[in-house]
Design an enzyme around this catalytic site. Structure first.
Site, PDB file in Angstrom:
ATOM      1  N   TRP A  35       0.814  -1.234   0.000  1.00  0.00           N
ATOM      2  CA  TRP A  35       0.000   0.000   0.000  1.00  0.00           C
ATOM      3  C   TRP A  35       0.842   1.276   0.000  1.00  0.00           C
ATOM      4  O   TRP A  35       1.848   1.366   0.688  1.00  0.00           O
ATOM      5  CB  TRP A  35      -0.860  -0.016   1.259  1.00  0.00           C
ATOM      6  CG  TRP A  35      -1.467   1.294   1.633  1.00  0.00           C
ATOM      7  CD1 TRP A  35      -0.885   2.299   2.357  1.00  0.00           C
ATOM      8  CD2 TRP A  35      -2.793   1.747   1.304  1.00  0.00           C
ATOM      9  NE1 TRP A  35      -1.771   3.346   2.503  1.00  0.00           N
ATOM     10  CE2 TRP A  35      -2.946   3.033   1.880  1.00  0.00           C
ATOM     11  CE3 TRP A  35      -3.873   1.182   0.602  1.00  0.00           C
ATOM     12  CZ2 TRP A  35      -4.128   3.758   1.772  1.00  0.00           C
ATOM     13  CZ3 TRP A  35      -5.047   1.922   0.495  1.00  0.00           C
ATOM     14  CH2 TRP A  35      -5.163   3.198   1.070  1.00  0.00           C
ATOM     15  N   MET A  36       0.365   2.290  -0.758  1.00  0.00           N
ATOM     16  CA  MET A  36       0.945   3.638  -0.737  1.00  0.00           C
ATOM     17  C   MET A  36      -0.164   4.654  -0.515  1.00  0.00           C
ATOM     18  O   MET A  36      -1.200   4.575  -1.151  1.00  0.00           O
ATOM     19  CB  MET A  36       1.620   3.912  -2.091  1.00  0.00           C
ATOM     20  CG  MET A  36       1.897   5.382  -2.402  1.00  0.00           C
ATOM     21  SD  MET A  36       2.328   5.666  -4.162  1.00  0.00           S
ATOM     22  CE  MET A  36       4.059   5.280  -4.182  1.00  0.00           C
ATOM     23  N   ASN A  37       0.057   5.627   0.411  1.00  0.00           N
ATOM     24  CA  ASN A  37      -0.767   6.845   0.337  1.00  0.00           C
ATOM     25  C   ASN A  37       0.137   8.069   0.278  1.00  0.00           C
ATOM     26  O   ASN A  37       1.053   8.058  -0.561  1.00  0.00           O
ATOM     27  CB  ASN A  37      -1.912   6.886   1.359  1.00  0.00           C
ATOM     28  CG  ASN A  37      -1.571   6.828   2.819  1.00  0.00           C
ATOM     29  OD1 ASN A  37      -1.125   5.814   3.295  1.00  0.00           O
ATOM     30  ND2 ASN A  37      -1.798   7.892   3.554  1.00  0.00           N
ATOM     31  N   ASP A  38      -0.120   9.088   1.037  1.00  0.00           N
ATOM     32  CA  ASP A  38       0.500  10.411   0.832  1.00  0.00           C
ATOM     33  C   ASP A  38       1.970  10.434   0.407  1.00  0.00           C
ATOM     34  O   ASP A  38       2.789   9.708   0.973  1.00  0.00           O
ATOM     35  CB  ASP A  38       0.501  11.205   2.139  1.00  0.00           C
ATOM     36  CG  ASP A  38      -0.817  11.220   2.849  1.00  0.00           C
ATOM     37  OD1 ASP A  38      -1.783  10.715   2.308  1.00  0.00           O
ATOM     38  OD2 ASP A  38      -0.850  11.765   3.966  1.00  0.00           O
ATOM     39  N   GLN A  54       3.749   7.281   2.384  1.00  0.00           N
ATOM     40  CA  GLN A  54       3.056   6.472   3.382  1.00  0.00           C
ATOM     41  C   GLN A  54       2.921   5.075   2.809  1.00  0.00           C
ATOM     42  O   GLN A  54       2.405   4.894   1.694  1.00  0.00           O
ATOM     43  CB  GLN A  54       1.683   7.077   3.689  1.00  0.00           C
ATOM     44  CG  GLN A  54       1.757   8.366   4.477  1.00  0.00           C
ATOM     45  CD  GLN A  54       2.153   8.117   5.920  1.00  0.00           C
ATOM     46  OE1 GLN A  54       1.331   7.741   6.732  1.00  0.00           O
ATOM     47  NE2 GLN A  54       3.417   8.322   6.248  1.00  0.00           N
ATOM     48  N   ASP A 167       1.515  15.752  10.223  1.00  0.00           N
ATOM     49  CA  ASP A 167       1.937  16.118   8.870  1.00  0.00           C
ATOM     50  C   ASP A 167       2.775  17.397   8.824  1.00  0.00           C
ATOM     51  O   ASP A 167       2.455  18.334   8.078  1.00  0.00           O
ATOM     52  CB  ASP A 167       0.715  16.261   7.937  1.00  0.00           C
ATOM     53  CG  ASP A 167      -0.237  15.081   8.022  1.00  0.00           C
ATOM     54  OD1 ASP A 167       0.211  13.997   8.442  1.00  0.00           O
ATOM     55  OD2 ASP A 167      -1.420  15.232   7.681  1.00  0.00           O
ATOM     56  N   GLU A 222      -5.473  18.351   6.848  1.00  0.00           N
ATOM     57  CA  GLU A 222      -4.255  17.552   6.879  1.00  0.00           C
ATOM     58  C   GLU A 222      -3.232  18.107   5.878  1.00  0.00           C
ATOM     59  O   GLU A 222      -3.572  18.879   4.987  1.00  0.00           O
ATOM     60  CB  GLU A 222      -4.573  16.096   6.485  1.00  0.00           C
ATOM     61  CG  GLU A 222      -5.724  15.483   7.271  1.00  0.00           C
ATOM     62  CD  GLU A 222      -5.977  14.016   6.926  1.00  0.00           C
ATOM     63  OE1 GLU A 222      -5.817  13.194   7.834  1.00  0.00           O
ATOM     64  OE2 GLU A 222      -6.331  13.690   5.779  1.00  0.00           O
ATOM     65  N   TRP A 305      -9.850   8.446  -0.563  1.00  0.00           N
ATOM     66  CA  TRP A 305     -10.039   7.647   0.653  1.00  0.00           C
ATOM     67  C   TRP A 305     -11.344   6.851   0.626  1.00  0.00           C
ATOM     68  O   TRP A 305     -11.471   5.847   1.329  1.00  0.00           O
ATOM     69  CB  TRP A 305      -9.987   8.538   1.895  1.00  0.00           C
ATOM     70  CG  TRP A 305      -8.571   8.831   2.308  1.00  0.00           C
ATOM     71  CD1 TRP A 305      -7.933  10.040   2.259  1.00  0.00           C
ATOM     72  CD2 TRP A 305      -7.609   7.902   2.828  1.00  0.00           C
ATOM     73  NE1 TRP A 305      -6.631   9.900   2.708  1.00  0.00           N
ATOM     74  CE2 TRP A 305      -6.411   8.600   3.066  1.00  0.00           C
ATOM     75  CE3 TRP A 305      -7.631   6.526   3.106  1.00  0.00           C
ATOM     76  CZ2 TRP A 305      -5.260   7.995   3.571  1.00  0.00           C
ATOM     77  CZ3 TRP A 305      -6.481   5.926   3.608  1.00  0.00           C
ATOM     78  CH2 TRP A 305      -5.324   6.658   3.835  1.00  0.00           C
TER      79      TRP A 305
HETATM   80  C1  FRU Z   1      -3.673  11.955   4.848  1.00  0.00           C
HETATM   81  C2  FRU Z   1      -3.307  11.222   6.117  1.00  0.00           C
HETATM   82  C3  FRU Z   1      -2.337  12.056   6.943  1.00  0.00           C
HETATM   83  C4  FRU Z   1      -1.647  11.032   7.778  1.00  0.00           C
HETATM   84  C5  FRU Z   1      -1.561   9.871   6.827  1.00  0.00           C
HETATM   85  C6  FRU Z   1      -1.657   8.530   7.456  1.00  0.00           C
HETATM   86  O1  FRU Z   1      -4.025  11.146   3.784  1.00  0.00           O
HETATM   87  O2  FRU Z   1      -4.479  10.944   6.853  1.00  0.00           O
HETATM   88  O3  FRU Z   1      -2.948  13.085   7.680  1.00  0.00           O
HETATM   89  O4  FRU Z   1      -0.401  11.495   8.202  1.00  0.00           O
HETATM   90  O5  FRU Z   1      -2.607  10.015   5.887  1.00  0.00           O
HETATM   91  O6  FRU Z   1      -1.359   7.507   6.565  1.00  0.00           O
END
Ligand code: FRU
Length: 495
Positions: A35-38, A54, A167, A222, A305
């Site tokens: 998985w990848m996010n921010d 992330q 963040d 965020e 999300w």
């Molecule tokens: C935004 C967020 C950030 C947090 C991260 C957690 O997408 O909710 O605020 O640091 O993702 O994965």
């Protein structure tokens, strides 16, 4: 090195081999595995652009957050480096959340990130304790600072919440001192961005609120970013749980930017205006850098999300970044264009001028593929008789298509990925208001296998969406309800 990080590094190195490059985007950064996010720690260090993200390597769904790591010389070709951070200390035992990076005087790469500790309340609800932490490194290996955290809940203003305090965006002032802009929840009022200062990165002091939601744009805010651009100051943020506002904001989590006056003496920001950063479906948590040659470039997480958990557990990778976008301010609007380096990878051109399209569908020889750069310019055949609708469809075969359609009477552009492989009837369409001079509109599409980014009027608005269909859905067609002309310039992209 602790066991957790060793385990993540061994795992990603092994599992990455099972993913064929052609099953990933060609030039958008995707998760090495899992998985990848921010985007995190987007920075220039030791001759390379660094992008962290992330990351939950062990699963294609969100989990205990690590920081993945990749480097690039041109922001288009990425090379994976070993996982940089794992949740392995008391202050980050439940996750290394988002943050940023900078360079110290003695040439070290410093990461500032949010450490999460999760506690279960007496009534059974989970609550986070979020603090800001440092790690120093050489561009590959990072050591967490032993006196972490450097900013914690005791340094919050009245009404702040240490449950949602995350963040940090770190930067350097001309006098060498440091600033960190951190997202927090002002209880009852929604998110706010708080400014902190330090002379040595270690000892921090709260300064003031840079911007506050006051329950206008979603709830929690965020991922702040703050910079000067073309003589103006811009603050970027991402908001959770937004309510729609005309065509400006959509339901759910989305991005916004604030423009306003910044006073360099007091370092206060007086907000004047706000808009969405991206008007599509899949874009969140962007970060920017200043390139060596002075361009402000932004990359966001190209996901949403609300839909990011619909894929199966067995998906080997999930999550990708947007195309790097060059930013400029024009009449108070944040313009975005695909990074210019992309243009050298254009090939197989098809250029057609003054195509007449009247009540029907058109396919053009040579316009096909899922890695493409397509530019379209439209105008009505007779300025006194406006056409009803124009549409361009792509990632198309008998079964599938993704599309963008323009209704000049409504001045709206719609992105539609209902027929793009989505398994749920959720957020598959979005409309944005666009400017046009009596039906004259410019659209540029960047396609990279599993995504499309639509740049309108040279970057005045952008709409991004992921695409889930098989790659043999690679046709294009153009449609008009009414009478119009168009110029079309098409290139395959081979990055
Ligand atoms: C935004 C967020 C950030 C947090 C991260 C957690 O997408 O909710 O605020 O640091 O993702 O994965």
């Amino acid at each position: 090195m602790r066991e957790e990080l060793k385990k993540a590094r061994a795992y990603e190195e092994e599992m990455e081999k099972q993913i064929r490059p052609e099953d990933r985007p060609m030039f958008h950064l995707s998760s090495r595995v899992g998985w990848m996010n921010d985007p995190n720690g987007f920075s220039f260090y030791d001759g390379m652009y660094h992008m962290f993200y992330q990351y939950h390597p062990f699963d294609s769904h969100w989990g205990p957050m690590h920081w993945g790591h990749a480097v690039s010389r041109d922001l288009l070709h990425w090379e994976y480096l070993p996982c940089a951070l794992a949740p392995d200390e008391i202050w980050d035992q439940n996750g290394c959340f988002s943050g940023s990076a900078a360079v110290t005087d003695d040439g070290r790469h410093v990461l500032m990130y949010t450490g999460v500790i999760r506690r279960t309340d007496e009534d059974g609800t989970d609550v986070d304790i979020q603090t800001q932490n440092l790690a120093f490194g050489d561009g590959v290996n990072y050591e967490k600072f032993i006196q972490n955290p450097v900013i914690d809940g005791s340094m919050l203003p009245q009404g702040g919440s240490f449950h949602d305090f995350r963040d940090p965006k770190l930067w350097r002032m001309p006098d060498g001192s440091w600033r960190a802009l951190i997202a927090d929840n002002h209880t009852g009022h929604g998110g706010w961005f708080l400014l902190y200062r330090s002379s040595d990165l270690i000892h921090w002091e709260y300064m003031h609120v840079m911007a506050a939601n006051e329950n206008r744009i979603g709830l929690m805010w965020e991922c702040p970013d703050f910079f000067e651009l073309d003589g103006e100051h811009v603050l970027l943020g991402s908001a959770q749980d937004m309510l729609p506002k005309g065509f400006e904001y959509h339901n759910g989590n989305g991005t916004f930017y604030l423009t306003g006056d910044y006073d360099p003496e007091s370092e206060r920001f007086a907000e004047k205006d706000n808009h969405s950063i991206d008007y599509g479906i899949d874009f969140y948590a962007p970060q920017t850098i200043l390139t060596e040659d002075g361009r402000r470039v932004m990359i966001g997480w190209m996901q949403n999300w609300d839909t990011c958990n619909l894929h199966t557990k067995s998906t080997p990778w999930f999550g990708m970044m947007s195309i790097p976008r060059e930013l400029s301010m024009q009449n108070g609007i944040l313009f975005q264009t695909p990074i210019r380096e992309l243009e050298q990878y254009r090939c197989s051109p098809v250029e057609r001028k003054n195509i007449h399209l009247c009540d029907g569908d058109l396919r053009i020889n040579g316009i096909r593929g899922r890695t493409a750069d397509l530019e379209i310019e439209l105008w009505p055949a007779d300025p006194s008789v406006m056409y009803q609708r124009f549409a361009v469809r792509f990632a198309q075969n008998e079964k599938w298509r993704t599309g963008v359609s323009f209704r000049p009477h409504e001045s709206t552009l719609k992105i539609d990925r209902k027929f793009s492989g989505s398994r749920r009837a959720v957020i598959n369409q979005r409309r944005a208001r666009v400017n046009h001079d009596r039906g004259r509109l410019k659209i540029r599409l960047i396609l990279d296998r599993f995504s499309v980014e639509v740049f309108v009027n040279d970057g005045e608005k952008v709409m991004s969406a992921v695409i889930g269909t098989e790659l043999d859905a690679d046709g294009f067609s153009f449609f008009a309800d009414g009478d119009l002309y168009m110029n079309v310039t098409f290139h395959q992209l081979m990055v």
